[in-house]
Write a protein that holds these residues in place. Structure first.
Motif, PDB file in Angstrom:
ATOM      1  N   GLY A  80       4.678   0.076 -13.146  1.00  0.00           N
ATOM      2  CA  GLY A  80       3.334   0.614 -13.027  1.00  0.00           C
ATOM      3  C   GLY A  80       2.671   0.422 -11.674  1.00  0.00           C
ATOM      4  N   GLN A  81       3.328  -0.282 -10.760  1.00  0.00           N
ATOM      5  CA  GLN A  81       2.704  -0.505  -9.454  1.00  0.00           C
ATOM      6  C   GLN A  81       2.586   0.823  -8.711  1.00  0.00           C
ATOM      7  OE1 GLN A  81       5.429  -3.075  -7.300  1.00  0.00           O
ATOM      8  NE2 GLN A  81       5.519  -1.681  -5.601  1.00  0.00           N
ATOM      9  N   LYS A  82       1.603   0.927  -7.841  1.00  0.00           N
ATOM     10  CA  LYS A  82       1.408   2.128  -7.047  1.00  0.00           C
ATOM     11  C   LYS A  82       2.547   2.230  -6.042  1.00  0.00           C
ATOM     12  CE  LYS A  82      -1.774   4.535  -4.044  1.00  0.00           C
ATOM     13  NZ  LYS A  82      -2.775   4.399  -3.027  1.00  0.00           N
ATOM     14  N   ILE A  83       3.146   3.404  -5.967  1.00  0.00           N
ATOM     15  CA  ILE A  83       4.236   3.641  -5.029  1.00  0.00           C
ATOM     16  C   ILE A  83       3.646   4.190  -3.733  1.00  0.00           C
ATOM     17  CG2 ILE A  83       6.373   4.899  -4.593  1.00  0.00           C
ATOM     18  CD1 ILE A  83       6.699   3.074  -6.965  1.00  0.00           C
ATOM     19  N   GLU A  84       3.802   3.435  -2.672  1.00  0.00           N
ATOM     20  CA  GLU A  84       3.336   3.866  -1.352  1.00  0.00           C
ATOM     21  C   GLU A  84       4.471   4.611  -0.653  1.00  0.00           C
ATOM     22  OE1 GLU A  84       0.278   3.420  -0.308  1.00  0.00           O
ATOM     23  OE2 GLU A  84      -0.400   1.993  -1.822  1.00  0.00           O
ATOM     24  N   LYS A  85       4.146   5.357   0.375  1.00  0.00           N
ATOM     25  CA  LYS A  85       5.183   5.995   1.178  1.00  0.00           C
ATOM     26  C   LYS A  85       5.946   4.893   1.911  1.00  0.00           C
ATOM     27  CE  LYS A  85       3.113  10.445   1.914  1.00  0.00           C
ATOM     28  NZ  LYS A  85       3.046  11.574   2.818  1.00  0.00           N
ATOM     29  N   CYS A  86       7.254   4.996   1.950  1.00  0.00           N
ATOM     30  CA  CYS A  86       8.090   3.995   2.625  1.00  0.00           C
ATOM     31  C   CYS A  86       7.616   3.783   4.055  1.00  0.00           C
ATOM     32  CB  CYS A  86       9.550   4.435   2.629  1.00  0.00           C
ATOM     33  SG  CYS A  86      10.227   4.777   0.999  1.00  0.00           S
ATOM     34  N   GLU A  87       7.269   4.877   4.687  1.00  0.00           N
ATOM     35  CA  GLU A  87       6.883   4.872   6.087  1.00  0.00           C
ATOM     36  C   GLU A  87       5.586   4.102   6.356  1.00  0.00           C
ATOM     37  OE1 GLU A  87       7.287   8.384   9.287  1.00  0.00           O
ATOM     38  OE2 GLU A  87       6.063   8.866   7.556  1.00  0.00           O
ATOM     39  N   MET A  96       9.023  -5.051  11.877  1.00  0.00           N
ATOM     40  CA  MET A  96      10.106  -5.427  10.956  1.00  0.00           C
ATOM     41  C   MET A  96      11.419  -5.584  11.710  1.00  0.00           C
ATOM     42  SD  MET A  96       9.483  -3.144   7.604  1.00  0.00           S
ATOM     43  CE  MET A  96       8.584  -3.932   6.306  1.00  0.00           C
ATOM     44  N   PRO A  97      12.410  -6.220  11.080  1.00  0.00           N
ATOM     45  CA  PRO A  97      13.738  -6.322  11.703  1.00  0.00           C
ATOM     46  C   PRO A  97      14.307  -4.929  11.981  1.00  0.00           C
ATOM     47  CG  PRO A  97      13.594  -7.703   9.749  1.00  0.00           C
ATOM     48  CD  PRO A  97      12.347  -6.887   9.789  1.00  0.00           C
ATOM     49  N   ASP A  98      15.135  -4.808  13.017  1.00  0.00           N
ATOM     50  CA  ASP A  98      15.670  -3.511  13.449  1.00  0.00           C
ATOM     51  C   ASP A  98      16.317  -2.715  12.321  1.00  0.00           C
ATOM     52  OD1 ASP A  98      14.762  -3.969  15.972  1.00  0.00           O
ATOM     53  OD2 ASP A  98      16.725  -4.462  16.832  1.00  0.00           O
ATOM     54  N   LYS A  99      16.989  -3.394  11.407  1.00  0.00           N
ATOM     55  CA  LYS A  99      17.707  -2.692  10.339  1.00  0.00           C
ATOM     56  C   LYS A  99      16.768  -1.845   9.475  1.00  0.00           C
ATOM     57  CE  LYS A  99      20.949  -3.329   6.568  1.00  0.00           C
ATOM     58  NZ  LYS A  99      21.700  -4.227   5.735  1.00  0.00           N
ATOM     59  N   VAL A 100      15.498  -2.244   9.378  1.00  0.00           N
ATOM     60  CA  VAL A 100      14.540  -1.524   8.530  1.00  0.00           C
ATOM     61  C   VAL A 100      13.228  -1.225   9.253  1.00  0.00           C
ATOM     62  CG1 VAL A 100      15.488  -2.374   6.343  1.00  0.00           C
ATOM     63  CG2 VAL A 100      13.710  -3.694   7.513  1.00  0.00           C
ATOM     64  N   ASN A 101      13.260  -1.193  10.584  1.00  0.00           N
ATOM     65  CA  ASN A 101      12.010  -1.056  11.346  1.00  0.00           C
ATOM     66  C   ASN A 101      11.460   0.365  11.430  1.00  0.00           C
ATOM     67  OD1 ASN A 101      13.846   0.010  13.141  1.00  0.00           O
ATOM     68  ND2 ASN A 101      13.025  -1.062  14.906  1.00  0.00           N
ATOM     69  N   THR A 102      12.191   1.330  10.914  1.00  0.00           N
ATOM     70  CA  THR A 102      11.685   2.704  10.808  1.00  0.00           C
ATOM     71  C   THR A 102      12.065   3.232   9.438  1.00  0.00           C
ATOM     72  OG1 THR A 102      13.690   3.734  11.681  1.00  0.00           O
ATOM     73  CG2 THR A 102      11.987   3.144  13.300  1.00  0.00           C
ATOM     74  N   PHE A 103      11.413   4.303   9.054  1.00  0.00           N
ATOM     75  CA  PHE A 103      11.742   4.940   7.774  1.00  0.00           C
ATOM     76  C   PHE A 103      13.208   5.369   7.772  1.00  0.00           C
ATOM     77  CE2 PHE A 103      11.231   9.068   5.240  1.00  0.00           C
ATOM     78  CZ  PHE A 103      11.527   8.447   4.044  1.00  0.00           C
TER      79      PHE A 103
END
Length: 130
Positions: A80-87, A96-103
């Motif tokens: 039920g949590q609100k889903i935000e845009k990944c970006e 964030m760490p390079d592996k996940v620092n962009t969408f």
């Protein structure tokens, strides 16, 4: 007569609340999505086709979705949590760490990793990027 009317109104109220709850829980997002970055666009953007409904049939929401705490640390998805845009978090300004620092990086890390483990033939670029 008054009791019958009262019970009828209470029953109607319960049914209305129940149906509203079903409507909210039934909203699982769009069946098909086109994923593209708007904050950190690639020089040659290649939107990805994402069959959301097909993934929902095999996976729990928590396999992909999560949120973050006040310190920016990953917090597991809860029903039920609100889903935000990944970006909104996975962007070059979030630190964030390079592996996940962009969408793009976060999607590649999550999607390609899962595809490589479950169905290697789906880990090819052309599967998502038509």
């Amino acid at each position: 007569m008054k009791k019958t009317l009262l019970y009828g109104v209470l029953l109607l109220g319960c049914c209305t609340l129940g149906m509203a709850g079903l409507a909210v829980s039934a909203d699982k997002g769009p069946a098909e999505m086109t994923l593209t970055s708007t904050i950190d666009p690639a020089p040659t953007p290649k939107p990805a086709r994402f069959p959301h409904a097909a993934h929902q049939g095999r996976l729990e929401c928590a396999a992909c979705h999560h949120s973050k705490d006040a310190n920016g640390k990953r917090v597991a998805y809860s029903e039920g949590q609100k889903i935000e845009k990944c970006e909104s978090c996975h962007n070059s300004k979030a630190g964030m760490p390079d592996k996940v620092n962009t969408f793009k990086n976060a999607a590649h890390a999550l999607c390609r990793d899962c595809h490589s483990k479950t169905k290697p033939e789906l880990a090819k670029c052309t599967v998502c990027h038509k």
